[in-house]
Design an enzyme around this catalytic site. Structure first.
Site, PDB file in Angstrom:
ATOM      1  N   GLU A 174       0.806  -1.218   0.000  1.00 16.55           N
ATOM      2  CA  GLU A 174       0.000   0.000   0.000  1.00 16.55           C
ATOM      3  C   GLU A 174       0.844   1.274   0.000  1.00 16.55           C
ATOM      4  OE1 GLU A 174      -3.702   0.073   0.227  1.00 16.55           O
ATOM      5  OE2 GLU A 174      -3.326  -1.930  -0.560  1.00 16.55           O
ATOM      6  N   HIS A 250      -5.062   1.860   7.025  1.00 16.52           N
ATOM      7  CA  HIS A 250      -3.633   2.090   6.808  1.00 16.52           C
ATOM      8  C   HIS A 250      -3.013   2.600   8.104  1.00 16.52           C
ATOM      9  CE1 HIS A 250      -4.527   2.806   2.281  1.00 16.52           C
ATOM     10  NE2 HIS A 250      -4.000   1.616   2.442  1.00 16.52           N
ATOM     11  N   CYS A 370      -2.867  11.484   3.312  1.00 14.51           N
ATOM     12  CA  CYS A 370      -3.184  10.633   2.161  1.00 14.51           C
ATOM     13  C   CYS A 370      -2.840  11.325   0.853  1.00 14.51           C
ATOM     14  CB  CYS A 370      -4.669  10.276   2.142  1.00 14.51           C
ATOM     15  SG  CYS A 370      -5.170   9.086   3.398  1.00 14.51           S
TER      16      CYS A 370
END
Length: 446
Positions: A174, A250, A370
């Site tokens: 990720e 996450h 993000c």
């Protein structure tokens, strides 16, 4: 030679919409079906880039993906004209069409893992695009992501670009959302901190039960090898499975780090005390700081709801650290009170606070952290970076005008099959590649 940490934010794409594609991401699911405003989303992100640039931080921009992804729909068996492909997909597989229209590449923390030249044995900056295989709509990004990164950081003398890891759950990766770096100074060798959710080749290991663990231990190990990192300057830690099951999909939803500072929740990691000990040992010096929020101060639910830890930590010239948070933090009394207590504590390394309205991104599950990919660059590497991608007043104005020219101010799921949306998106991206001097990075340009 000066070395800085630059932030490269993802530009929100023209097809920004709320399709609720990300299981385990509560904001994404909770806002599914709502009408989105792509123009406002893109301008909100761009305003953050400009504001940080004006504060003296090096700020870059990364182009979005081509969406709708007609090539992927054709690969899945839809044929005929582009319009026919869209209409057939909307009728027969609307969820797949929505996935092929996602603007999720705006969250460039997931774009790649980046290691600076001071950490890599060959003395070059290494990039590995994330395969993002846990979610279909993101798993189709990495090839174009690689193209964009190569066009932004093109010099083979300074930059190394790896392929994404194999597209299998065993090597689920990720990107920087599960990776951070600690150092005394950016130009010195640092400690690279990899956080994973599961050991894919060890079925007996602890793992979440409700939501998927997206990052595997094996993927993090592979990236450390590819980037030629020193084994004694790497720390691997497992994310707490219990918080993954509470919506912490996450690590950057529950922890953030910068230079000599780790800011996290007390439930962020499995065996948290041991993780702290490993970080301190690898870091070596005495100036390593951990700011830990207790569950009593900020609950996991409040952290997920406000994205307190999905913040940016930025080093100031005066030695302090600025924390950049979304406006949702200000609207939650407990979180806002906690932030005030940090900046008012003379012993806390977090000294300044800046708030941004990123509601359009937040509704889909992505906050300030993000939206940015951190890239540590020395003067030579910065000079070798594509200068057309670095934010200044001129580029801000140009991209603002470009957004206002090409983007819709409302988009819902029923609009995704509109063939005009495809035409508009391609025209916009074709013009953007010229603005950013990227060359041909999209399939439709070849």
């Amino acid at each position: 030679m000066r070395t800085i940490e630059a932030n490269f934010d993802g530009l929100v794409g023209p097809t920004h919409n709320y399709a609720g594609l990300s299981r385990g991401n509560k904001a994404s699911i909770n806002h599914a079906g709502n009408a989105a405003n792509p123009r406002k989303a893109a301008l909100q992100g761009l305003e953050k880039m400009k504001a940080l640039s004006e504060l003296g931080f090096v700020q870059g921009v990364l182009a979005p993906q081509e969406r709708p992804d007609i090539a992927m729909l054709r690969r899945l068996g839809f044929t005929g004209s582009d319009s026919r492909v869209l209409s057939d997909a909307a009728q027969n597989m609307p969820a797949v069409l929505a996935a092929c229209c996602s603007a999720s590449s705006m969250w460039t923390a997931n774009a790649a893992t980046v290691s600076p030249s001071s950490d890599c044995s060959d003395g070059k900056v290494h990039f590995t695009p994330a395969n993002l295989i846990n979610k279909f709509h993101r798993s189709i990004e990495h090839e174009v992501t690689g193209n964009i990164l190569k066009a932004t950081f093109s010099s083979p003398e300074h930059f190394v670009h790896h392929q994404a890891l194999p597209s299998t759950d065993y090597f689920g990766d990720e990107g920087a959302a599960n990776h951070t770096r600690f150092c005394h100074e950016y130009g010195e060798q640092g400690v690279e901190f990899f956080v994973y959710g599961k050991e894919a080749f060890n079925p007996q290991s602890t793992s979440p039960q409700k939501y998927p663990a997206r990052q595997s231990f094996e993927a993090s190990q592979a990236i450390a090898r590819l980037h030629q990192l020193s084994p004694d300057k790497i720390v691997f830690a497992q994310q707490n499975p219990a918080v993954i099951d509470q919506g912490v999909f996450h690590n950057d939803v529950i922890a953030v780090g910068n230079r000599n500072l780790l800011f996290c929740h007390e439930q962020a990691f499995l065996n948290q005390a041991s993780v702290y000990e490993s970080l301190r040992k690898a870091y070596g010096a005495q100036d390593f700081h951990i700011v830990e929020a207790t569950d009593q101060q900020v609950s996991v639910a409040q952290a997920v709801g406000t994205y307190l830890f999905n913040s940016q930590l930025l080093s100031l010239d005066n030695g302090g650290t600025m924390i950049v948070v979304p406006s949702e933090c200000k609207r939650e009394p407990a979180v806002w009170s906690y932030l005030q207590s940090l900046v008012n504590d003379s012993k806390c390394p977090i000294t300044d606070l800046k708030v941004f309205d990123l509601r359009q991104s937040m509704n889909n599950g992505g906050g300030p952290a993000c939206l940015r990919l951190r890239v540590v660059l020395n003067d030579q590497e910065l000079a070798a970076t594509n200068q057309s991608c670095l934010i200044n007043d001129k580029l801000f104005s140009t991209i603002s005008n470009w957004i206002n020219k090409h983007y819709r101010d409302q988009l819902s799921e029923k609009d995704l099959a509109d063939p005009l949306l495809l035409t508009e998106s391609r025209a916009a991206l074709d013009e953007l590649t010229g603005i950013l001097n990227l060359g041909s990075v999209y399939p439709f340009q070849n």
